[in-house]
Structure formats: C-alpha cells, structure tokens
Design a protein around this motif. Structure first.
Motif, mmCIF file in Angstrom:
data_model
loop_
_atom_site.group_PDB
_atom_site.id
_atom_site.type_symbol
_atom_site.label_atom_id
_atom_site.label_comp_id
_atom_site.label_asym_id
_atom_site.label_seq_id
_atom_site.Cartn_x
_atom_site.Cartn_y
_atom_site.Cartn_z
ATOM 1 N N ALA A 392 18.407 40.539 45.095
ATOM 2 C CA ALA A 392 17.327 40.315 46.057
ATOM 3 C C ALA A 392 17.162 38.852 46.464
ATOM 4 O O ALA A 392 16.598 38.572 47.511
ATOM 5 N N SER A 393 17.658 37.922 45.642
ATOM 6 C CA SER A 393 17.368 36.513 45.938
ATOM 7 C C SER A 393 17.917 36.037 47.285
ATOM 8 O O SER A 393 17.338 35.122 47.877
ATOM 9 N N PRO A 394 18.996 36.626 47.848
ATOM 10 C CA PRO A 394 19.423 36.184 49.179
ATOM 11 C C PRO A 394 18.548 36.736 50.318
ATOM 12 O O PRO A 394 18.678 36.276 51.459
ATOM 13 N N VAL A 395 17.696 37.722 50.007
ATOM 14 C CA VAL A 395 16.927 38.388 51.069
ATOM 15 C C VAL A 395 16.073 37.410 51.896
ATOM 16 O O VAL A 395 16.106 37.462 53.129
ATOM 17 N N PRO A 396 15.315 36.485 51.261
ATOM 18 C CA PRO A 396 14.504 35.580 52.082
ATOM 19 C C PRO A 396 15.339 34.781 53.080
ATOM 20 O O PRO A 396 14.985 34.723 54.263
ATOM 21 N N VAL A 397 16.426 34.191 52.616
ATOM 22 C CA VAL A 397 17.197 33.343 53.538
ATOM 23 C C VAL A 397 17.901 34.183 54.600
ATOM 24 O O VAL A 397 17.902 33.827 55.788
ATOM 25 N N LEU A 398 18.427 35.332 54.204
ATOM 26 C CA LEU A 398 19.122 36.175 55.191
ATOM 27 C C LEU A 398 18.138 36.716 56.243
ATOM 28 O O LEU A 398 18.450 36.754 57.438
ATOM 29 N N SER A 399 16.947 37.111 55.787
ATOM 30 C CA SER A 399 15.962 37.629 56.750
ATOM 31 C C SER A 399 15.442 36.508 57.643
ATOM 32 O O SER A 399 15.169 36.712 58.828
ATOM 33 N N ALA A 400 15.307 35.312 57.076
ATOM 34 C CA ALA A 400 14.838 34.180 57.884
ATOM 35 C C ALA A 400 15.858 33.840 58.968
ATOM 36 O O ALA A 400 15.492 33.542 60.111
ATOM 37 N N ILE A 401 17.127 33.895 58.630
ATOM 38 C CA ILE A 401 18.184 33.625 59.628
ATOM 39 C C ILE A 401 18.109 34.659 60.748
ATOM 40 O O ILE A 401 18.218 34.338 61.933
ATOM 41 N N LYS A 402 17.880 35.921 60.349
ATOM 42 C CA LYS A 402 17.837 36.997 61.332
ATOM 43 C C LYS A 402 16.595 36.890 62.227
ATOM 44 O O LYS A 402 16.678 37.070 63.448
ATOM 45 N N ASN A 403 15.456 36.586 61.629
ATOM 46 C CA ASN A 403 14.204 36.611 62.382
ATOM 47 C C ASN A 403 13.837 35.283 63.047
ATOM 48 O O ASN A 403 13.002 35.251 63.936
ATOM 49 N N PHE A 404 14.479 34.190 62.577
ATOM 50 C CA PHE A 404 14.214 32.867 63.172
ATOM 51 C C PHE A 404 15.534 32.148 63.440
ATOM 52 O O PHE A 404 15.772 31.066 62.897
ATOM 53 N N PRO A 405 16.397 32.758 64.261
ATOM 54 C CA PRO A 405 17.729 32.176 64.442
ATOM 55 C C PRO A 405 17.683 30.752 64.997
ATOM 56 O O PRO A 405 18.528 29.928 64.651
ATOM 57 N N ASP A 406 16.650 30.442 65.782
ATOM 58 C CA ASP A 406 16.612 29.097 66.377
ATOM 59 C C ASP A 406 16.219 28.015 65.373
ATOM 60 O O ASP A 406 16.270 26.823 65.692
ATOM 61 N N LYS A 407 15.830 28.409 64.159
ATOM 62 C CA LYS A 407 15.492 27.405 63.147
ATOM 63 C C LYS A 407 16.719 27.016 62.316
ATOM 64 O O LYS A 407 16.677 26.059 61.537
ATOM 65 N N PHE A 408 17.761 27.816 62.432
ATOM 66 C CA PHE A 408 18.979 27.512 61.671
ATOM 67 C C PHE A 408 20.025 26.967 62.643
ATOM 68 O O PHE A 408 20.925 27.662 63.086
ATOM 69 N N ILE A 409 19.812 25.709 62.980
ATOM 70 C CA ILE A 409 20.633 25.100 64.032
ATOM 71 C C ILE A 409 21.930 24.571 63.435
ATOM 72 O O ILE A 409 21.931 23.913 62.395
ATOM 73 N N VAL A 410 23.039 24.896 64.118
ATOM 74 C CA VAL A 410 24.332 24.390 63.655
ATOM 75 C C VAL A 410 24.878 23.407 64.682
ATOM 76 O O VAL A 410 24.586 23.477 65.866
ATOM 77 N N LYS A 411 25.651 22.453 64.166
ATOM 78 C CA LYS A 411 26.337 21.523 65.065
ATOM 79 C C LYS A 411 27.382 22.324 65.823
ATOM 80 O O LYS A 411 28.286 22.901 65.214
ATOM 81 N N SER A 412 27.253 22.378 67.142
ATOM 82 C CA SER A 412 28.063 23.319 67.908
ATOM 83 C C SER A 412 29.545 22.973 67.903
ATOM 84 O O SER A 412 29.932 21.803 67.940
ATOM 85 N N ASP A 413 30.332 24.010 67.804
ATOM 86 C CA ASP A 413 31.789 23.956 67.960
ATOM 87 C C ASP A 413 32.522 23.073 66.951
ATOM 88 O O ASP A 413 33.690 22.802 67.101
ATOM 89 N N GLU A 414 31.803 22.584 65.972
ATOM 90 C CA GLU A 414 32.519 21.790 64.974
ATOM 91 C C GLU A 414 32.798 22.665 63.771
ATOM 92 O O GLU A 414 31.900 23.174 63.138
ATOM 93 N N ARG A 415 34.029 22.847 63.440
ATOM 94 C CA ARG A 415 34.383 23.645 62.266
ATOM 95 C C ARG A 415 34.551 22.691 61.088
ATOM 96 O O ARG A 415 35.428 21.851 61.089
ATOM 97 N N GLY A 416 33.709 22.804 60.101
ATOM 98 C CA GLY A 416 33.793 21.924 58.946
ATOM 99 C C GLY A 416 34.660 22.538 57.855
ATOM 100 O O GLY A 416 35.383 23.506 58.088
#
Lengths: 418, 152
Positions: A392-416
């Motif tokens: 269950a411990s991944p549920v908060p972060v996974l649900s937050a990514i799903k429900n607030f996608p604009d808060k998990f901003i990634v540097k675009s097009d850069e593959r690290g």
C-alpha cells in the motif's frame, strides 16, 4: 447532520472503568445471550454482514468460522489495538471511553469459537490508556464478566494486555503475533492464515478494536437490526477520523455510505480561513490522495474503491490549497522508509527509491524517465511486497501522480540515467 | 550489586519465557530510560538467548532506545498531519528552551528529544508525548509553558 451513535453511545456518558455503568447502559447483554447459545454466534455474525474495520474489510463471520472449524487444545482472540495508521485515532476514543464494549466483543468471540484467552495488543504511543484498560479489566473480572466461569457458566475467558514498542508494522496481524511472542515484529508468510495457525501456531481470531466493539450490539439486537444501518455491502456505522485543514477535526460516527462532501462541509465545517480544499487523503497514510473535485462519494468500501479512493479505517485528511502536494508525498514516503521492517526486498528497497524520485520532483530535476521508473517501481511493490505495508505504501504517490499530474513536472525531452 | 537485581527483578516479575522478553525490555526502559549494553547482555543470559538476538529485538522497536536518554523524554510527532499543522513550531520552541534538536539530550541530562512517527492524535495535531503524557493542539507558546512546568 446528526451522528448515528451506536459505537460512541457511551462515550463521555459513563465511567469507562465501571462495568456497573456499562451494564446500566445496556452492556453485557450480548455476552449473556452468547453464553446461552454459543453455537449460533458465528452464523449471526455472518448474517450481520459486519466487515473488519481496521482497513481490509474482511467479513468477520467468515474469519471466525475458520477458527471455530479448526480443532485445537488452545485458541486465542487478539484485539489489534496497534492503531498506527497516520490519520486515524478512533480506536483510542473507544478504548478510553468504553473499554467494556471491547471486552464484551472479545469474550463473545471467545465463547463463539472456544477460545479462553484474549490479548489486547496496545500501541506504545497510547501509554496513558493502560491504567484505564487495566482498571476496567479488574472491574470486569470482579463482576464476573471475564475471567473464570464467566457469568456463572462453565466458560473461561481471560484478557491480558501486551504493549507494543513503537513499530507501525505491528499493525499487520502476523507481525503483531511475532511481537507478542517476543520477537522482531516481522510479518509471516501466508498461508497458513491466523484463523487456522496464528499465535504460537494456534487458531487465532484477530480483529480491530472498532470491529470487536460492534459485536455486543449485533448479538443483542440481531443481524437484521445491524443490516438496517449502512449500505448493502457494508452494513453498520463507521467511525470517521477527520484531520488536517478542517474546522472541526475529530472522530464522528455515521452510517456507512455517508457522503464525503457531507463529512467535509456539514460535519467538518470546511477548511479554516476560507481556504479552498485542494485534496483529500482517504484511508490513512497508505491510502489514495484524491482531487477535491472527486468529493461526492458515498463512504463505503466498494464506492470508495470504484472512485479511486480508499475507505481504510475511515480516515479523511483534508489538504487545502496552501499545502504543496509534493511535500505531503515526501513526508508520507519518509514515514514508510522508516517503518518498513526490511524483511522483503520490494518494500525495503522500493520505498527508498520512491523517496529518491520524489526528491527529484521537489528540487525540479526529475526527467521523463524518472516518472516512468517511479510508476514502475511503485506498481511492482504493490504486487510483490510481502505484507500490506509495502503493497500500500506506493498508493499515495501513485494516486497523487494520477490526480495531480501538473504537480509532477518533468524536464521535457531530457532522458536521464538511473 | 543492585545493578544485576534490576534485570533479575524484571525477570521475576514477567517470567523468562520468550514471550516475556518484550515486557522485560520495557521494564528496564521504564526504570533506566534506555537499554545499556550491560543490561542487554544480562537479559540475554537470563533468557538463554544470544546477545545479538536480544539486541535485534530491542533495536527493531523505536521505543526501546539503546542509547542513554534524559530524565524526561519528549516525543514530537513528525508524521503528515502534525507536519502540516505546525510540528516545526513545536520543535522550534523546544530548541529555544532546551537547545536540543531531535536525537539530542540537554546538557543537564533532564530532557531528550525524539521526532517520532504518528502518535494517534491526528485530529488534535500537532501533538507530542512527554514521558507517558500526551499534549495536543500545540503552539509555540504552549510548548514553552509545558517545558517550563517540567523544569520547575
């Protein structure tokens, strides 16, 4: 909106230690009925449709039938009072205000399946409840409700308290049993399940405090009465703990199926300072974080699950617009990193990796493949961890990514690189 | 010789079966505020277990410290609701009064501070325990007053 006080009916109204007070309020009638016909109890529990209130929602009558059907020279009843889920403090209210209803529920379970010994595993964070529980046990023993030859019958049921020592994992049923046995509280592999082979390998019923407190009135008033409250799949009431950015935090009792918006607005009084609600974490620290727009939701196990939330132990943590959701997720994962027992790899390593990824989102260095890896590791933990903690411990972060996608901003097009 | 008696007395009170190990460890912590190496070895001997086994059990649990603690132990909740609702102000007040941060003991040995996980007071956050007593709905100001009470 008026509460439906069935479990909380005695809270603040009786002397919690006094069995005489409890009896005057209608207590120990269920136990009397149970002793007169022990054979019928498991069926009544099945008919009632009561489901575990600790978070998993397993049907109580079915659980009890496993223990009843397993012959043994010794069986045990354990009350899981290791209320460790952040966002929850309802069991504390029941134990401090009406401990006899818990003892009665445990004794009825003992009578139903032939167990003569019960343990209350009390979390170390509630040391101030120990004197109340100890005094109430002494009072119940003196009055003949527990101990030898309860209510003048030939049945025995003793209750002993065991203290935890500060480990969230001991809320897991088999980890709790390891702890009672004097070991590190690491979960066991299942099967065998506790109902058949639990404490010291003996058939053991383990139920949450709120679950057991439901039992006396079900036996006294009947399964049909219980089914008339709540929803079809989740009969009865539920204790809800409201916390976070809310005007009236506290523990409230409502029939299953009450709407989350009602709990937020009418009961909780909305967010303080006129702030806007941003998110709600449902079902405790290991539950889903939903968007404020999803608030219209009947609170029972199925409805919550269908809407992408978690009923859990009835916890609702309200988060207003001033709070950064990444900070929330960071705090939650730090909690799981500390509380993971380390026995299985997915949970031990996985939570640490999740935290690393969240730190990247916090300092703005996350890349597209970090997000992909976070989701991949989280999903893997859900299916491969040994116990509920890592599942269950991944549920908060996974649900937050799903429900607030604009808060998990990634540097675009850069593959690290990982 | 009183030193050995503490463990022996605890064993006499709780028994020497494996299930009594936790109650004995808890009893020693209650009396001495922590489990010293000597105590852990004495306990291991009483229970006929390896000292590594006893150390493994003790260090699994956050309320069974193996490092010396002050006379009073302050446990401030650091988990999500208390975090959101002002845990930092609680820690600031303690730092200003006692000059300690989580993990430290005050110079006079009177107070130790631990940042702990959820203590089940989420609807009364932020919260802390001082020894066995809960304090709820904390602010900078009332934490200062609480510390004053323990100092007087």
């Amino acid at each position: 909106m008026e509460e439906t006080r069935i479990l909380l009916k005695n809270i603040g109204k009786i002397n919690p230690v006094s069995s005489a007070d409890y009896v005057a309020a209608g207590g120990y009638k269920g136990l009397k009925k149970a002793i007169s016909n022990p054979e019928a109890i498991v069926d009544i529990m099945k008919d009632s449709g009561l489901r575990g209130r600790g978070g998993a929602g397993f049907p109580v009558g079915l659980k009890w039938s496993f223990t009843k059907g397993t012959p043994s020279d010794q069986k045990y009843i354990i009350c899981n009072a290791d209320e460790g889920e952040p966002g929850t403090n309802k069991d504390r209210i029941l134990m401090s205000g009406d401990p006899h209803s818990l003892f009665e529920g445990m004794a009825i379970a003992g009578v139903a399946v032939g167990a003569t010994k019960g343990f209350i595993y009390l979390r170390a964070e509630y040391p101030y409840l120990l004197p109340i529980l100890n005094d109430a046990i002494k009072d119940a023993e003196a009055a003949g409700f527990i101990g030898k030859n309860i209510l003048g019958s030939n049945l025995d049921f003793e209750i002993e308290i065991r203290s935890g020592a500060g480990a969230y994992i001991c809320g897991d049923e088999t980890a709790l049993m390891e702890s009672i046995e004097g070991k590190r509280g690491e979960p066991r592999y299942k099967p065998p399940f506790p109902g058949v082979s639990g404490l010291w390998g003996k058939p053991t019923i383990i139920n949450n405090v709120e679950t057991l407190c439901n039992v006396p009135q079900i036996i006294d008033k009947g399964a049909e009465w219980f089914r008339s409250i709540g929803t079809e799949s989740c009969p009865g009431t539920k204790l809800f703990t409201l916390s976070g950015n809310i005007n009236n935090p506290g523990v409230y009792e409502f029939p299953m199926g009450v709407n989350m918006r009602t709990l937020f607005k009418e009961v909780g009084g909305g967010c303080p300072g006129g702030k806007k609600l941003f998110a709600v974490q449902t079902g405790g620290a290991s539950g889903a974080i939903i968007n404020a727009e999803m608030l219209d939701m009947p609170m029972d196990i199925e409805c919550c699950a269908k809407a992408g939330a978690v009923l859990g132990a009835g916890d609702l943590m309200f988060i207003d617009e001033s709070i950064n959701i990444i900070d929330v997720v960071e705090n939650l994962i730090e909690f799981f990193v500390e509380e993971s027992c380390g026995k299985c790899t997915p949970c031990r390593e996985g939570n640490t990796r999740l935290l690393e990824f969240v730190h990247k989102f916090k300092d703005g260095t996350a890349r597209e493949d970090d997000l992909e890896r976070l989701i991949e590791i989280g999903s893997f933990m859900q299916v491969s961890s040994l116990c509920g903690l890592g599942q269950a411990s991944p549920v908060p972060v996974l649900s937050a990514i799903k429900n607030f996608p604009d808060k998990f901003i990634v540097k675009s097009d850069e593959r690290g690189q990982n | 010789m009183t030193e050995i008696n503490i463990v022996k007395d605890a064993v006499k009170k709780h028994g020497r079966k494996r299930e009594s190990l936790m109650p004995v460890l808890q009893e020693i912590v209650k009396q001495e505020n922590y489990l010293s190496e000597e105590r852990l070895m004495e306990i291991a001997k009483e229970f006929d277990l390896s000292s590594a086994e006893v150390y493994g059990v003790a260090t699994f649990y956050s309320f069974l410290p193996v490092k010396p603690m002050g006379e009073n132990v302050i446990k401030v909740c650091q988990t999500i609701v208390c975090d959101m609702k002002g845990k930092e102000a609680v820690l600031d007040a303690i730092k200003d009064k006692l000059n300690i941060v989580p993990g430290q003991t005050s110079a006079d040995g009177k107070f130790s501070l631990m940042a702990v996980n959820c203590i089940g007071q989420c609807s009364n956050a932020p919260a802390m325990l001082v020894n066995d007593k809960p304090y709820i709905n904390l602010t900078y100001e009332n934490v200062v007053k609480i510390i004053d009470e323990y100092q007087s």
